[in-house]
Design a protein around this motif. Structure first.
Motif, PDB file in Angstrom:
ATOM      1  N   ILE A  48       0.836  -1.182   0.079  1.00 25.60           N
ATOM      2  CA  ILE A  48      -0.130  -0.088   0.201  1.00 25.60           C
ATOM      3  C   ILE A  48       0.916   1.149  -0.065  1.00 25.60           C
ATOM      4  CG2 ILE A  48      -1.724   1.414   1.381  1.00 25.60           C
ATOM      5  CD1 ILE A  48      -2.844  -1.297   2.373  1.00 25.60           C
ATOM      6  N   ASN A  49       1.831   1.297   1.010  1.00 26.26           N
ATOM      7  CA  ASN A  49       2.786   2.531   0.930  1.00 26.26           C
ATOM      8  C   ASN A  49       3.551   2.617  -0.357  1.00 26.26           C
ATOM      9  OD1 ASN A  49       2.020   2.980   3.517  1.00 26.26           O
ATOM     10  ND2 ASN A  49       3.826   1.687   4.228  1.00 26.26           N
ATOM     11  N   SER A  50       4.146   1.648  -1.035  1.00 30.57           N
ATOM     12  CA  SER A  50       4.639   1.608  -2.312  1.00 30.57           C
ATOM     13  C   SER A  50       3.852   1.964  -3.306  1.00 30.57           C
ATOM     14  CB  SER A  50       5.278   0.465  -2.669  1.00 30.57           C
ATOM     15  OG  SER A  50       6.157  -0.139  -1.766  1.00 30.57           O
ATOM     16  N   MET A  51       2.370   1.563  -3.371  1.00 29.25           N
ATOM     17  CA  MET A  51       1.561   2.160  -4.524  1.00 29.25           C
ATOM     18  C   MET A  51       1.264   3.456  -4.405  1.00 29.25           C
ATOM     19  SD  MET A  51       0.882  -0.665  -6.404  1.00 29.25           S
ATOM     20  CE  MET A  51      -0.789  -0.072  -6.972  1.00 29.25           C
ATOM     21  N   ARG A  52       1.088   4.020  -3.151  1.00 33.66           N
ATOM     22  CA  ARG A  52       0.810   5.462  -2.855  1.00 33.66           C
ATOM     23  C   ARG A  52       2.037   6.177  -3.399  1.00 33.66           C
ATOM     24  NH1 ARG A  52       0.459   5.377   2.640  1.00 33.66           N
ATOM     25  NH2 ARG A  52      -1.549   4.479   2.369  1.00 33.66           N
ATOM     26  N   ASP A  53       3.350   5.885  -3.152  1.00 35.60           N
ATOM     27  CA  ASP A  53       4.514   6.576  -3.616  1.00 35.60           C
ATOM     28  C   ASP A  53       4.763   6.658  -4.819  1.00 35.60           C
ATOM     29  OD1 ASP A  53       5.045   7.098  -0.788  1.00 35.60           O
ATOM     30  OD2 ASP A  53       6.515   5.348  -0.645  1.00 35.60           O
ATOM     31  N   TYR A  54       4.618   5.222  -5.762  1.00 37.36           N
ATOM     32  CA  TYR A  54       4.802   5.258  -7.092  1.00 37.36           C
ATOM     33  C   TYR A  54       3.682   5.822  -8.022  1.00 37.36           C
ATOM     34  CZ  TYR A  54       9.404   3.184  -6.072  1.00 37.36           C
ATOM     35  OH  TYR A  54      10.732   2.736  -5.699  1.00 37.36           O
ATOM     36  N   PHE A  55       2.625   5.289  -7.508  1.00 39.31           N
ATOM     37  CA  PHE A  55       1.352   5.387  -8.450  1.00 39.31           C
ATOM     38  C   PHE A  55       0.306   6.304  -7.698  1.00 39.31           C
ATOM     39  CE2 PHE A  55       2.373   0.880  -9.632  1.00 39.31           C
ATOM     40  CZ  PHE A  55       3.011   1.132 -10.650  1.00 39.31           C
ATOM     41  N   PRO A  56       0.555   7.552  -7.482  1.00 36.31           N
ATOM     42  CA  PRO A  56      -0.481   8.390  -7.052  1.00 36.31           C
ATOM     43  C   PRO A  56      -1.575   8.855  -7.692  1.00 36.31           C
ATOM     44  CG  PRO A  56       1.665   9.656  -7.639  1.00 36.31           C
ATOM     45  CD  PRO A  56       1.891   8.232  -7.675  1.00 36.31           C
ATOM     46  N   LYS A  57      -1.417   8.473  -8.909  1.00 35.04           N
ATOM     47  CA  LYS A  57      -2.890   8.907  -9.835  1.00 35.04           C
ATOM     48  C   LYS A  57      -3.712   7.769 -10.216  1.00 35.04           C
ATOM     49  CE  LYS A  57      -0.582  13.235 -11.873  1.00 35.04           C
ATOM     50  NZ  LYS A  57      -0.395  13.630 -12.894  1.00 35.04           N
TER      51      LYS A  57
END
Length: 68
Positions: A48-57
């Protein structure tokens, strides 16, 4: 809906998830911070943290089976 990728790692850590997401971006040629993409996964906090960092859109949804 298609399963796109998986990896075998020693441990599910923030670093291993960042490594996985970076490879996913490269292999799928994902641009614009994930705009137009939808990812479905389990509730793994590192992911979840990595998704938020790499794919904010991008949209990130939780698998109904894992929520249950």
């Amino acid at each position: 809906m298609y399963p796109v990728s998986w990896a075998v790692v020693e441990k599910e850590t923030n670093d291993s998830w960042k490594w996985f997401i970076a490879l996913l971006i490269k292999d799928l040629d994902i641009n614009d911070q994930g705009a137009g993409w939808v990812f479905i996964s389990d509730q793994q906090k590192g992911l979840i943290n990595s998704m938020r960092d790499y794919f904010p859109k991008a949209e990130h949804r939780m698998c109904a089976r894992h929520i249950y």
